[in-house]
Enzyme design. Structure first.
Site, PDB file in Angstrom:
ATOM      1  N   TRP A 196      53.200  33.651  43.993  1.00 18.81           N
ATOM      2  CA  TRP A 196      52.476  34.922  44.110  1.00 18.81           C
ATOM      3  C   TRP A 196      52.109  35.420  42.707  1.00 18.81           C
ATOM      4  CZ3 TRP A 196      53.525  39.636  41.953  1.00 18.81           C
ATOM      5  CH2 TRP A 196      52.687  40.694  42.353  1.00 18.81           C
ATOM      6  N   ASP A 363      41.977  50.129  52.020  1.00 18.42           N
ATOM      7  CA  ASP A 363      43.010  49.087  52.123  1.00 18.42           C
ATOM      8  C   ASP A 363      44.130  49.550  53.045  1.00 18.42           C
ATOM      9  OD1 ASP A 363      45.087  46.996  51.009  1.00 18.42           O
ATOM     10  OD2 ASP A 363      43.193  46.450  50.064  1.00 18.42           O
ATOM     11  N   ASP A 364      45.272  48.948  52.896  1.00 15.19           N
ATOM     12  CA  ASP A 364      46.447  49.171  53.741  1.00 15.19           C
ATOM     13  C   ASP A 364      46.804  50.668  53.836  1.00 15.19           C
ATOM     14  OD1 ASP A 364      48.761  48.764  55.122  1.00 15.19           O
ATOM     15  OD2 ASP A 364      49.720  47.516  53.599  1.00 15.19           O
ATOM     16  N   ARG A 440      58.779  41.440  53.301  1.00 19.71           N
ATOM     17  CA  ARG A 440      58.024  42.691  53.208  1.00 19.71           C
ATOM     18  C   ARG A 440      58.247  43.531  54.468  1.00 19.71           C
ATOM     19  NH1 ARG A 440      51.800  44.480  52.321  1.00 19.71           N
ATOM     20  NH2 ARG A 440      52.173  45.750  50.493  1.00 19.71           N
ATOM     21  N   LYS A 473      38.710  43.202  55.222  1.00 16.14           N
ATOM     22  CA  LYS A 473      39.623  42.409  54.382  1.00 16.14           C
ATOM     23  C   LYS A 473      40.775  41.984  55.291  1.00 16.14           C
ATOM     24  CE  LYS A 473      42.677  42.840  50.345  1.00 16.14           C
ATOM     25  NZ  LYS A 473      43.158  43.751  49.306  1.00 16.14           N
ATOM     26  N   TRP A 474      40.894  40.691  55.526  1.00 19.37           N
ATOM     27  CA  TRP A 474      41.881  40.140  56.472  1.00 19.37           C
ATOM     28  C   TRP A 474      43.049  39.590  55.664  1.00 19.37           C
ATOM     29  CZ3 TRP A 474      40.333  37.359  61.531  1.00 19.37           C
ATOM     30  CH2 TRP A 474      41.436  36.736  62.114  1.00 19.37           C
ATOM     31  N   ASP A 475      44.154  40.309  55.708  1.00 15.37           N
ATOM     32  CA  ASP A 475      45.300  39.975  54.863  1.00 15.37           C
ATOM     33  C   ASP A 475      46.380  39.250  55.667  1.00 15.37           C
ATOM     34  OD1 ASP A 475      46.910  39.925  52.620  1.00 15.37           O
ATOM     35  OD2 ASP A 475      46.800  42.079  52.246  1.00 15.37           O
ATOM     36  N   ASN A 477      50.662  38.693  54.749  1.00 18.15           N
ATOM     37  CA  ASN A 477      51.616  38.906  53.663  1.00 18.15           C
ATOM     38  C   ASN A 477      53.006  38.317  53.846  1.00 18.15           C
ATOM     39  OD1 ASN A 477      50.295  40.300  51.491  1.00 18.15           O
ATOM     40  ND2 ASN A 477      49.910  41.938  52.948  1.00 18.15           N
ATOM     41  N   CYS A 523      42.488  36.974  52.616  1.00 16.45           N
ATOM     42  CA  CYS A 523      43.511  37.366  51.644  1.00 16.45           C
ATOM     43  C   CYS A 523      44.861  36.969  52.226  1.00 16.45           C
ATOM     44  CB  CYS A 523      43.450  38.885  51.440  1.00 16.45           C
ATOM     45  SG  CYS A 523      44.725  39.535  50.340  1.00 16.45           S
ATOM     46  N   ASP A 545      46.739  38.753  43.587  1.00 17.75           N
ATOM     47  CA  ASP A 545      47.075  40.163  43.356  1.00 17.75           C
ATOM     48  C   ASP A 545      47.187  40.445  41.864  1.00 17.75           C
ATOM     49  OD1 ASP A 545      47.068  41.049  45.936  1.00 17.75           O
ATOM     50  OD2 ASP A 545      49.217  40.818  46.258  1.00 17.75           O
TER      51      ASP A 545
HETATM   52  C1  GLA Z   1      48.449  42.321  49.795  1.00 13.32           C
HETATM   53  C2  GLA Z   1      47.074  42.181  49.224  1.00 13.32           C
HETATM   54  C3  GLA Z   1      46.726  43.411  48.416  1.00 13.32           C
HETATM   55  C4  GLA Z   1      46.812  44.640  49.297  1.00 13.32           C
HETATM   56  C5  GLA Z   1      48.190  44.722  49.916  1.00 13.32           C
HETATM   57  C6  GLA Z   1      48.266  45.837  50.929  1.00 13.32           C
HETATM   58  O1  GLA Z   1      49.428  42.277  48.814  1.00 13.32           O
HETATM   59  O2  GLA Z   1      46.979  41.027  48.444  1.00 13.32           O
HETATM   60  O3  GLA Z   1      45.423  43.288  47.886  1.00 13.32           O
HETATM   61  O4  GLA Z   1      45.836  44.569  50.293  1.00 13.32           O
HETATM   62  O5  GLA Z   1      48.559  43.517  50.561  1.00 13.32           O
HETATM   63  O6  GLA Z   1      49.486  45.931  51.525  1.00 13.32           O
END
Ligand code: GLA
Length: 726
Positions: A196, A363-364, A440, A473-475, A477, A523, A545
């Site tokens: 990461w 974003d989130d 997370r 933006k499709w994340d 994590n 993402c 990131d």
């Molecule tokens: C990931 C993404 C970030 C952001 C966060 C939000 O880490 O890479 O760009 O969107 O999640 O929780």
């Protein structure tokens, strides 16, 4: 392109600069002969005579089977004398697994071959399908080779068919196998390793005896090891030498292997990770593997990268997006994290509009009870307590200021503290009686189950239907740790991870088709799923990131070994940088981010008037040159892993324009001048470098070069080059 030599039963496949050759030997085995610089169809007969027949004993020789251990093969069979690792292992109901696949028939079809439910090359001129049949079971295999005249990438996959009545258990089903000859020198392996915040660090090591295996057991392609393996011949560098690339068009757990055996030959193969993989094939059923993109370059790593970039742009990335201007976004993540309300967002939107930015991405944190990372994932319903008037209020503000609106989702995930989890705790990947690993604070939804994918499709679709959203933006994590699904019986658990990946592709397909006007960015905590499979749905992917302007040069350099710059989302963020604590000039951050799909990720309201003016200028400049980002050829000039500089150059296909960005990491005293040789220009053309007020021929700029600018820490340069008439 694909020629069949009837006499000697040879197949010669030729693309732009390469040829690939194999033949059916006297025992009916598909023997690999050649992969390298382009040959003429007539050369196939020479390859058979010189390198084919003499490797193997006569077909009737009783020791024939044992000789297969030395035979370069297009498919590694299990057992029976080939002791290198197999490409496909199919176990029968009686538990026997030995196999010997022999040629049965072939066909050459026009165009590419679609794959059901998986990403695949959208284009090819021709496809060769070679059908092999096992001596000991009813398994049949189609080896597929898709070739395009204008491309140096050969697309491969295979399909295993159970043509019998009993069950077959596929314990391995890789996508391809090829063999590189012993060239009396050492091959090296190139990996794109990392973690990461440090994705895609190129690592080159000599390829010794035994098996080198790269892969991911994480359920997705991973930050740690990109699904790519390069093999370099001796002396191969950035600009010269021969090398091979093996990239999987797949986003799940994978393995790529290079097995050096018999003193020097190298079997290269790979595909779906096989530690736990086991796929049951009922009578008449077929299993298709993901595709692999093979590339040969005689122009060093740079040539390989340019061939891959053209391939991804022409055959993988959604055609409607690939060459279209990308949205220049302002993303609020690093500006606000979870702590925002209308007022904060409106202020950022207002500033963004003044600077020429065209899309605001929320974003989130906009949904459910998502005020930190412990709750809310899975509840794709706007949090009106946080955003009075809902998304509509934010979207209206964007519209009033002439901006488009984008939104963050993490569709594959769930927090235990969410309405979704409370209603369907069994939808998270888990094994009853085993405490799940948290990462997370979240769990992964079981996308091997259709009802789970259906539910997420509905809930995400509702938001996209009811609001004017032009960007998603499709994340993703976290990785998969429990490797178990309650929906499959014990003996089919080995199908789980691949079925999960198919579920991800299914959702990606359905959402991108249902909302064709929406631009989808991929993402996974940065570049954790930066692969050829994801690019089929997402024209660009958040590269990392880590937005530090020094570290980013390395990440973007490494990512560009395989993927085009236009597929990399690159943002300018605030200093001190949130990941490294380093302070770099805003000019440098902008310059580095301009080598990709550029954007901003900081609180614009906290900037000085000079900083805002600089950003407005960056956006305006980017809009004038983004054609080079979208369509140009990349030449990597100064390697940030090796010295004090980074420099990359984009050149238009007609070689009339170029764009150069460089950065110097440290200032040093009493410095002598160092030469930067440009590359990729036309020797005969005359060029003008605007910022240096220099005019010179391509020959001079590439031969004599220019001096590196003397700059202090993390200083940068941006040069625009254009052809001038003599
Ligand atoms: C990931 C993404 C970030 C952001 C966060 C939000 O880490 O890479 O760009 O969107 O999640 O929780």
């Amino acid at each position: 392109m694909i020629s069949f030599g009837k006499q000697e039963k040879s197949f010669l496949i030729s693309g732009k600069h390469y040829s690939y050759c194999m033949y059916v030997n006297a025992a009916g085995l598909l023997q690999h002969l050649y992969y390298g610089k382009k040959l003429a169809p007539a050369d196939a007969a020479y390859l058979v005579a010189a390198q084919g027949n003499n490797v193997m004993p006569e077909a009737g020789d009783p020791n024939y089977e044992m000789a297969t251990d030395r035979m370069p093969a297009e498919l590694g069979s299990f057992g029976r004398g080939d002791f290198r690792t197999a490409t496909v292992i199919a176990t029968r109901e009686d538990g026997a697994s030995m196999s010997r696949f022999r040629y049965r028939s072939h066909q050459i079809v026009k165009g590419a071959l679609p794959l059901a439910g998986m990403p695949c090359a959208r284009k090819a001129d021709e496809t060769l399908i070679l059908t092999l049949k096992d001596d000991f079971s009813d398994a049949e295999i189609d080896l597929r080779y898709s070739v395009s005249e204008g491309s140096d990438v050969l697309v491969r996959s295979l399909a295993v068919r159970n043509a019998g009545k009993g069950k077959l258990s596929l314990r391995r089903a890789f996508s391809f196998c090829t063999e590189l000859p012993d060239v009396c020198g050492t091959y090296s392996a190139l990996r794109l390793a990392g973690e990461w915040g440090q994705e895609c660090t190129p690592c080159v090591t000599p390829l010794g005896e035994g098996i080198l295996r790269v892969g991911s057991l994480r359920g997705y392609s991973s930050h740690e090891m990109n699904p790519f393996l390069g093999i370099l011949t001796e002396g191969c560098g950035e600009r010269t030498g021969e090398c091979y690339g093996f990239a999987l068009l797949y986003s799940g757990s994978y393995a790529l292997e290079a097995e050096r055996a018999n003193g020097g030959t190298v079997r290269v193969q790979g595909g779906i990770e096989d530690t736990l993989f086991c796929w049951t094939l009922g009578a008449g059923e077929t299993f298709e593997t993901p595709q692999a993109a093979l590339c040969f370059s005689a122009e060093g790593l740079g040539g390989m990268s340019r061939a891959y970039h053209d391939f991804f742009r022409e055959a993988i990335i959604p055609p409607k997006n690939v060459y279209a201007h990308r949205p220049v976004v302002i993303n609020n993540w690093e500006a606000t994290y979870f702590d925002f309300d209308n007022e904060k967002l409106f202020a950022i939107i207002d500033e963004a509009a003044k600077l020429g930015i065209d899309t605001f991405v929320l974003d989130d944190g906009w949904f459910g009870s998502r005020n930190n990372d412990r709750a809310g994932l899975g509840d794709w319903v706007v949090n009106e307590k946080k955003l009075a008037g809902g998304l509509k209020a934010v979207i209206n503000r964007c519209k009033q200021r002439g901006l488009k609106f984008g939104l963050w989702f993490e569709p594959e995930m769930v927090n235990e503290d969410s309405d979704l989890y409370r209603a369907h705790p069994d939808w998270a990947i888990c094994k009853a009686g085993v405490e799940p690993c948290r990462s997370r604070n979240q769990l992964v939804l079981d996308f091997s189950r259709k009802e789970v994918v259906d539910h997420i499709f509905e809930s995400v679709s509702k938001v996209l239907r009811e609001n004017e959203i032009s960007y998603v933006k499709w994340d993703k994590n976290r990785c998969i740790t429990e490797n178990f699904t309650a929906s499959l019986p014990a003996e089919r658990q080995g199908e789980f991870l691949h079925r999960y990946t198919l579920g991800f592709y299914d959702l990606a397909k359905r959402l991108t088709e249902a909302f064709p006007h929406v631009f989808f960015e991929g993402c996974a905590g940065g570049g954790g799923r930066f692969d050829g499979g994801a690019l089929y749905y997402f024209p660009q992917i958040w590269t990392s990131d880590d937005t530090d302007a020094l570290e980013r040069t390395k990440i973007q350099w490494g990512t560009s070994v395989v993927y085009p710059v236009s597929s990399m989302s690159c943002h300018v963020s605030i200093c001190p940088n949130h990941q490294t604590g380093r302070t770099t000039p805003l000019q440098t951050r902008g310059a580095v981010a301009s080598l990709g799909a550029t954007g901003y990720e900081l609180d614009l309201t906290k900037l000085s008037a000079e900083e805002k003016a600089e950003i407005a200028a960056q956006v305006a400049r980017y809009r004038k040159m983004d054609g080079l980002v979208l369509q140009g050829d990349l030449y990597r000039l100064a390697d940030p892993f090796r010295g004090n500089y980074f420099c990359e150059m984009l050149v238009s296909k007609d070689k009339r324009k170029a764009y150069i960005v460089g950065e110097r990491f440290r200032g040093v005293p009493n410095e002598h001048d160092r030469v930067l040789r440009l590359f990729g220009l036309d020797e005969e053309k005359l060029y003008h470098i605007r910022e240096l007020s220099l005019t010179a021929s391509g020959k001079a700029l590439m031969g004599a070069g220019v001096f590196y600018p003397r700059l202090s820490d993390c200083g940068s340069w941006v040069w625009h080059i254009e052809e001038v008439k003599r």
